[in-house]
Design an enzyme around this catalytic site. Structure first.
Site: not given
Length: 172
Positions: A34, A115
């Protein structure tokens, strides 16, 4: 209860991330790959409905955004974490800012770097070795994210989806 807000990338990118995570990320079994939009924060269980309503309002203010994973990077020397760097799209940054302005725990520990974590908690030598290899492999994945997810942490430390919100941009 502990909550967090994330965006899940497409299965294709999740599969690539998991090919590294299963070897190099001790949190592999606790959460799906995620991009964190709001780090874990505590909310009283009685406030859950209010939390979801607040997140629904935020989602209505934001349009879908582009997630473009461009390379492998690291947070070293701060931590031995490797990740797929996501371009800081204005939509991502705006959503992140909204989630940290008068919305529950507004504090952030670090500057926000979009990220997707692929490895963490490695020794210095393992980090240097793996980073050297993955830097050469690279990544170039692009997709549109049209929903965000409110997660909560279970007693065993794993995270699961509490609710999903479509980014509609209706209020703009």
């Amino acid at each position: 209860m502990k909550f967090g807000v994330v965006a899940f990338p497409a299965k294709k990118l999740q599969d690539v991330a998991n090919s590294y995570r299963k070897r190099y990320d001790p949190h592999y079994e606790l959460i799906t790959p995620h991009m964190t939009l709001k780090d874990a924060f505590e909310v009283d269980e009685n406030e859950t409905k209010k939390l979801a309503q607040g997140l629904e309002e935020i989602a209505k203010r934001h349009k879908p955004f582009k997630l473009h994973a461009t390379r492998v990077s690291t947070f070293s020397p701060l931590t031995n974490t490797l990740y797929f760097k996501v371009d800081p799209d204005p939509g991502i940054l705006s959503l992140h800012k909204d989630l940290h302005t008068d919305f529950y725990d507004s504090q952030t520990k670090y500057s926000y770097v979009p990220h997707i974590t692929i490895a963490q908690k490695m020794s210095d030598s393992e980090h240097a070795d793996i980073f050297g290899q993955l830097k050469m492999v690279g990544i170039d994945h692009e997709e549109i994210i049209d929903r965000i997810h409110l997660l909560y942490q279970l007693e065993d430390g794993s995270w699961t989806v509490h609710d999903t919100f479509r980014l509609t941009g209706d209020d703009q």
